[in-house]
Enzyme design. Sequence first.
Site, mmCIF file in Angstrom:
data_model
loop_
_atom_site.group_PDB
_atom_site.id
_atom_site.type_symbol
_atom_site.label_atom_id
_atom_site.label_comp_id
_atom_site.label_asym_id
_atom_site.label_seq_id
_atom_site.Cartn_x
_atom_site.Cartn_y
_atom_site.Cartn_z
ATOM 1 N N SER A 59 0.867 -1.185 0.000
ATOM 2 C CA SER A 59 0.000 0.000 0.000
ATOM 3 C C SER A 59 0.897 1.225 0.000
ATOM 4 C CB SER A 59 -0.834 -0.014 1.290
ATOM 5 O OG SER A 59 -1.456 1.237 1.501
ATOM 6 N N TYR A 104 -1.880 -1.701 10.378
ATOM 7 C CA TYR A 104 -1.840 -1.774 8.913
ATOM 8 C C TYR A 104 -0.539 -1.179 8.381
ATOM 9 C CZ TYR A 104 -3.761 -1.330 4.129
ATOM 10 O OH TYR A 104 -4.003 -1.422 2.778
HETATM 11 P P1 NAD Z 1 -11.181 -6.380 -0.419
HETATM 12 O O1 NAD Z 1 -11.736 -6.286 0.951
HETATM 13 O O2 NAD Z 1 -12.013 -5.961 -1.601
HETATM 14 O O3 NAD Z 1 -10.660 -7.856 -0.698
HETATM 15 C C1 NAD Z 1 -9.915 -8.544 0.273
HETATM 16 C C2 NAD Z 1 -9.816 -9.997 -0.144
HETATM 17 O O4 NAD Z 1 -9.081 -10.678 0.881
HETATM 18 C C3 NAD Z 1 -11.161 -10.694 -0.246
HETATM 19 O O5 NAD Z 1 -11.094 -11.644 -1.287
HETATM 20 C C4 NAD Z 1 -11.291 -11.391 1.099
HETATM 21 O O6 NAD Z 1 -12.153 -12.522 1.081
HETATM 22 C C5 NAD Z 1 -9.849 -11.793 1.318
HETATM 23 N N1 NAD Z 1 -9.534 -12.070 2.697
HETATM 24 C C6 NAD Z 1 -9.745 -11.302 3.803
HETATM 25 N N2 NAD Z 1 -9.307 -11.952 4.891
HETATM 26 C C7 NAD Z 1 -8.796 -13.129 4.467
HETATM 27 C C8 NAD Z 1 -8.210 -14.236 5.134
HETATM 28 N N3 NAD Z 1 -8.048 -14.267 6.464
HETATM 29 N N4 NAD Z 1 -7.827 -15.286 4.378
HETATM 30 C C9 NAD Z 1 -7.997 -15.285 3.040
HETATM 31 N N5 NAD Z 1 -8.551 -14.269 2.360
HETATM 32 C C10 NAD Z 1 -8.946 -13.207 3.085
HETATM 33 O O7 NAD Z 1 -9.808 -5.560 -0.369
HETATM 34 P P2 NAD Z 1 -8.940 -4.800 -1.478
HETATM 35 O O8 NAD Z 1 -9.192 -3.356 -1.315
HETATM 36 O O9 NAD Z 1 -9.075 -5.446 -2.810
HETATM 37 O O10 NAD Z 1 -7.488 -5.060 -0.873
HETATM 38 C C11 NAD Z 1 -6.597 -6.027 -1.397
HETATM 39 C C12 NAD Z 1 -5.202 -5.684 -0.926
HETATM 40 O O11 NAD Z 1 -4.838 -4.396 -1.388
HETATM 41 C C13 NAD Z 1 -5.057 -5.649 0.609
HETATM 42 O O12 NAD Z 1 -3.823 -6.192 0.991
HETATM 43 C C14 NAD Z 1 -5.096 -4.154 0.897
HETATM 44 O O13 NAD Z 1 -4.428 -3.837 2.081
HETATM 45 C C15 NAD Z 1 -4.389 -3.609 -0.324
HETATM 46 N N6 NAD Z 1 -4.671 -2.203 -0.600
HETATM 47 C C16 NAD Z 1 -5.935 -1.765 -0.837
HETATM 48 C C17 NAD Z 1 -6.152 -0.415 -1.090
HETATM 49 C C18 NAD Z 1 -7.509 0.137 -1.349
HETATM 50 O O14 NAD Z 1 -7.636 1.368 -1.368
HETATM 51 N N7 NAD Z 1 -8.523 -0.674 -1.580
HETATM 52 C C19 NAD Z 1 -5.076 0.468 -1.111
HETATM 53 C C20 NAD Z 1 -3.806 -0.014 -0.872
HETATM 54 C C21 NAD Z 1 -3.614 -1.356 -0.616
#
Ligand code: NAD
Length: 260
Positions: free
Chosen positions: A142, A155
């Site tokens: 991130s 985080y």
């Molecule tokens: P999201 O909530 O849409 O998806 C998260 C996914 O992780 C889902 O498929 C969920 O089922 C799975 N998950 C959650 N806990 C789990 C577990 N214990 N075991 C297995 N699977 C699990 O989230 P996203 O926004 O797509 O985020 C994905 C990644 O990107 C994360 O690591 C997040 O920190 C990172 N990220 C997101 C953003 C943002 O703005 N959305 C920004 C920077 C980084």
Amino acid sequence: MLKGKSAIVTGSTSGIGLGIATAFAAQGANVMLNGFGDADRIETLRYGLERDHGVAVRHSAADMGDPSAIRAMADDARQAFGRVDIIVNNAGIQHVAPVESFPAERWDAILAINLSAAFHLIQAVVPEMKARGWGRIINVASAHGLAASPFKSAYVAAKHGVIGLSKTVALELAEHGITSNTICPGYVLTPLVEKQIADQARAHGIPPENVVRDVMLVHQARKEFVRVEELAALAVFLASDAGASMTAAALAMDGGWTQH
Ligand code: NAD
């Protein structure tokens, strides 16, 4: 571009992971999906990717907080596809609260799922990547792997840790045809972010309707959310042969946020 390759994408039933898994399948890779959600919805996704792209797609419900389940998922992928060439450590959770009231149980879960899971999956697949002399490790951290924001102690700690892990592994494996890189997205409008709006409003003491403008996009110079498809295109590049010399990198795709 990825024909004949097999990938595991953790946390790929939603958001960024689903976007990356879809892009990999479109490039010809077999994909192990992972994550939680409604079983019918996941089966529709899985089958849709197979049908649309003519690749093999499986789903593992392995909990990324459980090291033995992570190892079992890697074994399942190996059994289904015969090989694992690419992993994307993407699964992540979030909790927003001031440090003095941050629940210890949330700290432990965030460190386990956002950081330690990457270590366990890397450990499970590196021997076969080494044996083949080719591998791609892609970690989704991130902008919070590069910079901090208040109320996200666990985080930010975990995401900084992912970059450190990725760089170390990259140096260890550089002479084996294996790269390890970290993608650092700015805010992307996924369910993870939608769920944060109420908590952010509470922690900052502002109305929820101001959170996107005044908190989330305040440092994102482009003033737009990053799109899942943009991140997926970067992941495809990193997974391809063209990415061979890019290793140990932490790549910001954040609309300029971390350059403020
Ligand atoms: P999201 O909530 O849409 O998806 C998260 C996914 O992780 C889902 O498929 C969920 O089922 C799975 N998950 C959650 N806990 C789990 C577990 N214990 N075991 C297995 N699977 C699990 O989230 P996203 O926004 O797509 O985020 C994905 C990644 O990107 C994360 O690591 C997040 O920190 C990172 N990220 C997101 C953003 C943002 O703005 N959305 C920004 C920077 C980084």
